[in-house]
Write an enzyme that holds these catalytic residues in place. Structure first.
Site, PDB file in Angstrom:
ATOM      1  N   SER A   1      10.975 -12.065 -28.613  1.00 27.85           N
ATOM      2  CA  SER A   1      11.616 -12.430 -27.153  1.00 27.85           C
ATOM      3  C   SER A   1      13.081 -12.666 -27.212  1.00 27.85           C
ATOM      4  CB  SER A   1      11.547 -13.751 -26.765  1.00 27.85           C
ATOM      5  OG  SER A   1      11.463 -14.117 -25.598  1.00 27.85           O
TER       6      SER A   1
ATOM      7  N   TYR B   1      12.667 -22.416 -30.221  1.00 33.16           N
ATOM      8  CA  TYR B   1      11.386 -22.113 -29.579  1.00 33.16           C
ATOM      9  C   TYR B   1      12.026 -20.201 -29.967  1.00 33.16           C
ATOM     10  CZ  TYR B   1       8.856 -17.830 -27.434  1.00 33.16           C
ATOM     11  OH  TYR B   1       8.811 -16.863 -26.838  1.00 33.16           O
TER      12      TYR B   1
ATOM     13  N   LYS C   1      12.151 -17.292 -32.869  1.00 32.25           N
ATOM     14  CA  LYS C   1      11.811 -16.040 -32.645  1.00 32.25           C
ATOM     15  C   LYS C   1      12.690 -14.988 -33.785  1.00 32.25           C
ATOM     16  CE  LYS C   1       7.935 -15.663 -30.100  1.00 32.25           C
ATOM     17  NZ  LYS C   1       6.720 -15.296 -31.239  1.00 32.25           N
TER      18      LYS C   1
END
Ligand code: WQD
Length: 344
Positions: free
Chosen positions: A131, A156, A160
């Site tokens: 991302s 989050y 990644k």
């Protein structure tokens, strides 16, 4: 499109999800046979009905958690895939702040398991869902892959970044996997058939599902989170990438990996349009594309939002021979058609 019995199989973890299901369609269209692994903890079984409507056939789906080593080994043994596309992960930024351990467990353990299993079953081709959140607020725009990653803005985002590092270190240790991490910008839209699309569970956090639910009267109004940024109209700028274009980028990445010489390799590639759009322009484009008005109010900034981020897509053009084709208006029209389908 029907498949011959010997189409090369690709494991698609999270293949019933928003981007995963669209990638399943692109894989079949490209002559691959996808094998979905999805425990439906963050997706709906109805996605399989949508895939059947689009493809005219069923797609193999294992309704299991991709963190179960024995089950996953059995699937590798039985299906003998030539590649893996790993989507399965939790992706709600806000939830990750409240439940960090859930995110580190769910977003990292399956990745480690896949990296252990792939060499055991001679599976060399690996595409990882990353991302643009790893960039934080870039100093220079458009942002290139050489831009140093900034400290993650959320657990989050950290999963990644850590996921990318895990793959890089595995490849450095000569684990025989050819890997590409695709850094998505902002995925939007839906399949033109309106048979599959984004299924936000609960109140949408993302802009476009909130727009379509407001247009549909499900939400009384949309709050625009701040109009005092240093941008053309004061609202945040993002790179909204159509989910069908994004799906096609995964197929291109897979094809390039298959073509590459055997061995261990790793690279990261931005997947975006290369264009930045303000929130107000997304609203305006939606209204023009659909003829439907969106009630909105200007509210305070949302904590954690970056002001502007959009992709330099030179590398995707060159390495993947891919570029986004669909316009913002087309993506928003498809998102609206999907929203109307959901309400039938
Ligand atoms: C876009 C813009 C908001 C809702 C997130 C994740 C990222 C990726 C994509 C997974 C921002 C504004 C939004 C609303 C608004 N997810 N907005 N009112 O935050 O850029 O990225 O989703 O990989 O990792 O961080 O996307 O759609 O939430 O917001 O004004 O009701 O729309 O402020 O400027 P974001 P978003």
């Amino acid at each position: 499109m029907t498949l011959s019995g010997n189409s090369p199989k690709i494991l698609v973890t999270g293949g019933a999800g928003f981007i995963g299901s669209h990638t399943v369609v692109s894989l079949v269209n490209a002559g691959f046979e996808p094998v979905i692994i999805d425990d439906f903890s963050n997706s709906e079984r109805s996605a399989l009905d949508g895939l059947r409507a689009i493809l005219g056939r069923d797609v193999t789906c294992y309704a299991v958690n991709c963190n179960d080593a024995d089950i996953m080994a059995d699937i590798f043994r039985k299906e003998a895939p030539i590649g893996v596309i790993h989507f399965a992960a939790n992706k709600a930024v806000g939830e990750s702040v409240a439940k960090p351990l859930k995110y580190y467990r769910n977003n990292l353990d399956p990745l480690l398991l896949l990296l252990e299993l792939m060499p055991q079953y001679s599976v060399q081709n690996f595409v990882f869902s990353s991302s643009c959140t790893v960039y934080g607020q870039p100093e220079h725009l458009p942002v290139t892959e050489e831009t140093p990653r900034l400290p993650a803005q959320s657990p989050y985002g950290n999963t990644k970044a850590i996921g990318e590092d895990i793959i890089r270190d595995a490849v450095t240790a000569q684990i025989p996997v050819k890997a590409l991490a695709l850094r998505y910008f902002n995925p939007i839209g839906a399949h033109p058939s309106a048979e599959i699309g984004e299924l936000p569970l609960g109140v949408p956090a993302n802009l476009v599902p909130f727009i379509t639910q407001t247009a549909a009267g499900i939400r009384p109004s949309l709050t625009v989170y701040g109009d005092d940024y240093n941008t053309p109209d004061g609202t945040c700028v993002r790179d909204y990438i159509d989910v069908v274009d994004l799906a096609d980028a995964h197929v291109q990445a897979l094809k390039k990996l298959i073509e590459a010489p055997e061995g261990a390799s790793y690279d990261v590639i931005n997947i975006g349009t290369g264009r930045g759009e303000t929130v107000l322009n997304v609203i305006k484009t939606f209204e023009e594309a659909t003829g439907v008005n969106v009630n909105y109010v200007i509210g305070p900034r949302r904590a954690g939002d970056v002001e502007q981020v959009y992709a330099d897509v030179t590398k995707a053009n060159r390495v993947l021979e891919w570029s986004a084709r669909r316009s913002l208006a087309e993506s928003l029209r498809d998102a609206w058609n999907w929203q109307k389908k959901l309400m039938k």
